[in-house]
Scaffold this active site. Structure first.
Site, PDB file in Angstrom:
ATOM      1  N   TRP A   1      25.819  -8.580   0.022  1.00  0.00           N
ATOM      2  CA  TRP A   1      24.683  -7.676  -0.192  1.00  0.00           C
ATOM      3  C   TRP A   1      25.031  -6.746  -1.346  1.00  0.00           C
ATOM      4  O   TRP A   1      26.150  -6.196  -1.398  1.00  0.00           O
ATOM      5  CB  TRP A   1      24.363  -6.825   1.051  1.00  0.00           C
ATOM      6  CG  TRP A   1      23.318  -5.801   0.689  1.00  0.00           C
ATOM      7  CD1 TRP A   1      21.984  -6.038   0.498  1.00  0.00           C
ATOM      8  CD2 TRP A   1      23.534  -4.417   0.379  1.00  0.00           C
ATOM      9  NE1 TRP A   1      21.359  -4.881   0.090  1.00  0.00           N
ATOM     10  CE2 TRP A   1      22.289  -3.870   0.012  1.00  0.00           C
ATOM     11  CE3 TRP A   1      24.666  -3.587   0.370  1.00  0.00           C
ATOM     12  CZ2 TRP A   1      22.127  -2.533  -0.361  1.00  0.00           C
ATOM     13  CZ3 TRP A   1      24.521  -2.257   0.001  1.00  0.00           C
ATOM     14  CH2 TRP A   1      23.258  -1.730  -0.346  1.00  0.00           C
TER      15      TRP A   1
ATOM     16  N   GLU B   1      22.159 -11.642   1.645  1.00  0.00           N
ATOM     17  CA  GLU B   1      21.244 -10.677   2.270  1.00  0.00           C
ATOM     18  C   GLU B   1      20.310 -10.009   1.262  1.00  0.00           C
ATOM     19  O   GLU B   1      20.738  -9.216   0.425  1.00  0.00           O
ATOM     20  CB  GLU B   1      22.085  -9.596   2.986  1.00  0.00           C
ATOM     21  CG  GLU B   1      21.254  -8.551   3.702  1.00  0.00           C
ATOM     22  CD  GLU B   1      22.122  -7.475   4.382  1.00  0.00           C
ATOM     23  OE1 GLU B   1      23.320  -7.364   4.057  1.00  0.00           O
ATOM     24  OE2 GLU B   1      21.576  -6.743   5.231  1.00  0.00           O
TER      25      GLU B   1
ATOM     26  N   LYS C   1      16.677  -7.717   0.361  1.00  0.00           N
ATOM     27  CA  LYS C   1      16.187  -6.415   0.809  1.00  0.00           C
ATOM     28  C   LYS C   1      14.921  -6.057   0.060  1.00  0.00           C
ATOM     29  O   LYS C   1      14.729  -6.491  -1.072  1.00  0.00           O
ATOM     30  CB  LYS C   1      17.298  -5.383   0.528  1.00  0.00           C
ATOM     31  CG  LYS C   1      17.022  -3.990   1.012  1.00  0.00           C
ATOM     32  CD  LYS C   1      18.300  -3.147   0.964  1.00  0.00           C
ATOM     33  CE  LYS C   1      18.015  -1.749   1.445  1.00  0.00           C
ATOM     34  NZ  LYS C   1      19.225  -0.946   1.605  1.00  0.00           N
TER      35      LYS C   1
ATOM     36  N   ASP D   1      18.229  -8.970   7.685  1.00  0.00           N
ATOM     37  CA  ASP D   1      18.478  -7.639   8.242  1.00  0.00           C
ATOM     38  C   ASP D   1      17.130  -7.087   8.688  1.00  0.00           C
ATOM     39  O   ASP D   1      16.163  -7.071   7.910  1.00  0.00           O
ATOM     40  CB  ASP D   1      19.126  -6.751   7.167  1.00  0.00           C
ATOM     41  CG  ASP D   1      19.461  -5.355   7.672  1.00  0.00           C
ATOM     42  OD1 ASP D   1      18.577  -4.698   8.262  1.00  0.00           O
ATOM     43  OD2 ASP D   1      20.603  -4.903   7.465  1.00  0.00           O
TER      44      ASP D   1
ATOM     45  N   HIS E   1      15.125  -4.703   6.377  1.00  0.00           N
ATOM     46  CA  HIS E   1      14.994  -5.005   4.957  1.00  0.00           C
ATOM     47  C   HIS E   1      13.656  -5.577   4.535  1.00  0.00           C
ATOM     48  O   HIS E   1      13.541  -6.247   3.522  1.00  0.00           O
ATOM     49  CB  HIS E   1      16.124  -5.951   4.526  1.00  0.00           C
ATOM     50  CG  HIS E   1      17.434  -5.254   4.444  1.00  0.00           C
ATOM     51  ND1 HIS E   1      18.534  -5.766   3.786  1.00  0.00           N
ATOM     52  CD2 HIS E   1      17.834  -4.055   4.931  1.00  0.00           C
ATOM     53  CE1 HIS E   1      19.550  -4.926   3.881  1.00  0.00           C
ATOM     54  NE2 HIS E   1      19.150  -3.878   4.577  1.00  0.00           N
TER      55      HIS E   1
ATOM     56  N   HIS F   1      21.527  -9.343  10.689  1.00  0.00           N
ATOM     57  CA  HIS F   1      21.931  -7.951  10.769  1.00  0.00           C
ATOM     58  C   HIS F   1      20.914  -7.289  11.674  1.00  0.00           C
ATOM     59  O   HIS F   1      19.857  -6.845  11.214  1.00  0.00           O
ATOM     60  CB  HIS F   1      21.949  -7.283   9.391  1.00  0.00           C
ATOM     61  CG  HIS F   1      23.241  -7.476   8.670  1.00  0.00           C
ATOM     62  ND1 HIS F   1      23.552  -6.835   7.497  1.00  0.00           N
ATOM     63  CD2 HIS F   1      24.327  -8.208   8.992  1.00  0.00           C
ATOM     64  CE1 HIS F   1      24.773  -7.191   7.115  1.00  0.00           C
ATOM     65  NE2 HIS F   1      25.263  -8.035   8.002  1.00  0.00           N
TER      66      HIS F   1
ATOM     67  N   ASP G   1      14.675   1.728   6.098  1.00  0.00           N
ATOM     68  CA  ASP G   1      15.901   1.036   6.511  1.00  0.00           C
ATOM     69  C   ASP G   1      16.899   2.056   7.064  1.00  0.00           C
ATOM     70  O   ASP G   1      17.991   2.241   6.536  1.00  0.00           O
ATOM     71  CB  ASP G   1      16.484   0.306   5.290  1.00  0.00           C
ATOM     72  CG  ASP G   1      17.698  -0.526   5.626  1.00  0.00           C
ATOM     73  OD1 ASP G   1      17.813  -0.973   6.776  1.00  0.00           O
ATOM     74  OD2 ASP G   1      18.532  -0.730   4.718  1.00  0.00           O
TER      75      ASP G   1
ATOM     76  N   ASP H   1      18.592   2.253   9.848  1.00  0.00           N
ATOM     77  CA  ASP H   1      19.755   1.784  10.603  1.00  0.00           C
ATOM     78  C   ASP H   1      20.026   2.590  11.866  1.00  0.00           C
ATOM     79  O   ASP H   1      21.164   2.988  12.138  1.00  0.00           O
ATOM     80  CB  ASP H   1      20.996   1.725   9.703  1.00  0.00           C
ATOM     81  CG  ASP H   1      20.884   0.647   8.653  1.00  0.00           C
ATOM     82  OD1 ASP H   1      20.881  -0.535   9.028  1.00  0.00           O
ATOM     83  OD2 ASP H   1      20.765   0.970   7.458  1.00  0.00           O
TER      84      ASP H   1
ATOM     85  N   ASP I   1      24.000  -4.208  12.422  1.00  0.00           N
ATOM     86  CA  ASP I   1      24.131  -3.353  11.236  1.00  0.00           C
ATOM     87  C   ASP I   1      23.345  -2.066  11.452  1.00  0.00           C
ATOM     88  O   ASP I   1      22.165  -1.989  11.126  1.00  0.00           O
ATOM     89  CB  ASP I   1      23.624  -4.099   9.990  1.00  0.00           C
ATOM     90  CG  ASP I   1      23.878  -3.302   8.712  1.00  0.00           C
ATOM     91  OD1 ASP I   1      24.607  -2.295   8.782  1.00  0.00           O
ATOM     92  OD2 ASP I   1      23.347  -3.682   7.651  1.00  0.00           O
TER      93      ASP I   1
HETATM   94  C1  RNT Z   1      22.343  -2.426   3.253  1.00  0.00           C
HETATM   95  C2  RNT Z   1      22.676  -3.679   3.952  1.00  0.00           C
HETATM   96  C3  RNT Z   1      24.134  -3.956   4.175  1.00  0.00           C
HETATM   97  C4  RNT Z   1      24.931  -2.745   4.613  1.00  0.00           C
HETATM   98  C5  RNT Z   1      26.305  -3.053   5.121  1.00  0.00           C
HETATM   99  C6  RNT Z   1      27.168  -1.846   5.160  1.00  0.00           C
HETATM  100  O1  RNT Z   1      21.016  -2.133   3.230  1.00  0.00           O
HETATM  101  O2  RNT Z   1      22.004  -3.718   5.173  1.00  0.00           O
HETATM  102  O3  RNT Z   1      24.274  -5.013   5.060  1.00  0.00           O
HETATM  103  O4  RNT Z   1      24.250  -2.019   5.591  1.00  0.00           O
HETATM  104  O5  RNT Z   1      26.857  -4.085   4.430  1.00  0.00           O
HETATM  105 ZN    ZN Z   2      22.492  -5.290   6.511  1.00  0.00          ZN
END
Ligand code: RNT
Ligand code: ZN
Length: 415
Positions: free
Chosen positions: A182, A223, A225, A256, A259, A283, A291, A293, A323
């Protein structure tokens, strides 16, 4: 075996579901726990560095891990409270450089030997990530698509070094590592040459993957986004970009949950990715308006993700990773809550008569499909979950919370 479980077992059996067997199957599905929840994505390369790349941890709950020993101890504590088979997902910045300053493009397998020994002891698989953020050379928001050839080369070298480390770990552990790529690359404002940036990104990956690595040891996953903070107008590594690249070159696709646009769900994307790519890395996260998290909760989307994995019948092709990074609550609790929820969702998905539901759908009996799905929401699922925890020797119900509180008082609060 508790009376409650006996009852639950009978109820599920009346639908043809063997709860003991389901528990046996679910405990084998690995969930890769991200190391970075333990220290707010700081790593050990530069403990005073700041997190960049358009991602953020917010909150300042005390007790974050500040070195390798602390992070491992915290991770072990979390593991002791979570059922099922587990892996640890490491970023390159979590290297064990033994006090030496190592440039990112010069990291070596030896910097992860102590992680391998530790993982063996705990029977954990390892997954890996090059770290293309939080570094002076990513400061202007570009890495693998950077227009400056020197800088781009630096990041290509970092990714090649990371991939070698991953293969080394996979070989040493006798357990395949999934390496996730990523990058934060993107434009804050409207760009005029998206094509050029994406051409450079293709070239970078072509160089990174030039060397053949046995998929027994390492699998590459990519990955995409939609946007990051400071890169709102264009993300070079978009989902389309990686979907195309991964399918063309036989790489895994990483999805993810945070994303995509807010009403776009990764649960709807799993089947497509599985039908076209050789595998999938997830993720699992919880985006709240962006995003963000947040810690994964037992919500509709988490259950939908688990149901898609289980009902696809391709669980072996799905690498389930987490994640999220919340610094506003106890970080061990964050791991425990999020990972237990992932396990819970897998169990919940397995405790459904998938074949019967598919039969309803295919014959157009949507009435029964809806009736069944709703009825299963209130079957005695909690009793099966508790039984699963019991068999795995981890606390049932909320009992884990006392342990985390005690650890906080005895260990975290003294940091
Ligand atoms: C960032 C991505 C990525 C990170 C990690 C730390 O938007 O989701 O995967 O969160 O690699
Ligand atoms: Zn991620």
């Amino acid at each position: 075996m508790s009376k409650i479980y006996e009852n639950a077992k009978e109820i599920y059996a009346s639908f043809g579901i063997d709860t003991d067997k389901v528990i046996e199957e679910v405990r084998k599905i690995p969930v890769s726990m991200h190391c970075w929840q333990g220290d707010d994505v700081k790593g050990f390369e530069n403990p005073n560095g700041t997190l960049t790349g358009g991602i953020q941890t917010t909150g300042n709950y005390p007790g974050a891990a500040t070195n390798i020993e602390q992070l491992r101890a915290d991770f072990e504590k979390a593991c002791s409270l979570i059922p099922g088979s587990k892996r640890i997902n490491l970023h390159a910045i979590y290297l064990d450089a033994q006090g030496e300053k190592v440039e990112r493009n010069e990291i070596q397998p030896k910097h992860f030997d102590s992680w391998i020994d530790w993982a063996k002891k705990l029977n954990l698989g390892i997954d890996f990530n090059p770290t293309c953020f939080s570094h002076p050379l990513s400061g202007d928001g570009f890495t693998l698509s950077h227009p400056n050839e020197e800088i781009r080369k630096f990041w290509i070298e970092h990714c090649i070094a990371s991939r070698k480390i991953a293969a080394y770990i996979g070989e040493k552990l006798g357990n395949t590592v999934a390496t996730n790529y990523w990058i934060p690359d993107g434009f804050k404002d409207i760009p005029v040459d998206r094509m050029g940036a994406r051409e450079r990104l293709i070239d970078s990956y072509d160089q990174i993957f030039a060397e053949y690595i046995d998929p027994k040891y390492n699998l590459d996953a990519m990955e995409g986004k939609v946007f990051g903070i400071g890169a709102e107008s264009c993300t070079i590594g978009s989902n389309d970009f990686y979907l195309a690249y991964a399918i063309k070159y036989n790489k895994l696709i990483t999805l993810d949950a945070g994303h995509f646009h807010p009403t776009e769900m990764i649960s709807d994307k799993i089947s497509t990715a599985l039908l076209f790519a050789p595998g999938l890395l997830l993720h699992v996260s919880r985006p709240v308006r962006w995003d963000s998290d947040h810690v994964v909760i037992f919500d509709d989307e988490l259950r939908a993700i688990a149901e898609e994995i289980i009902r696809s019948g391709m669980v072996d092709k799905v690498h389930i990773g987490l994640d999220f990074f919340d610094a506003s609550i106890n970080r061990i609790a964050a791991w425990v809550i999020g990972t237990r929820n992932m396990q819970k969702a897998l169990l919940y998905a397995k405790l459904q008569p998938a074949d019967k539901l598919k039969e309803f759908e295919i014959t157009g009996d949507y009435t029964s499909r809806l009736a069944y799905l709703e009825a299963f929401k209130t079957l005695p699922f909690a009793a099966v979950w508790d039984r699963y925890c019991e068999l795995e020797n981890v606390p049932t119900g909320l009992a884990w919370l006392n342990e985390v509180k005690k650890y906080e008082a005895d260990v975290l609060s003294k940091r």
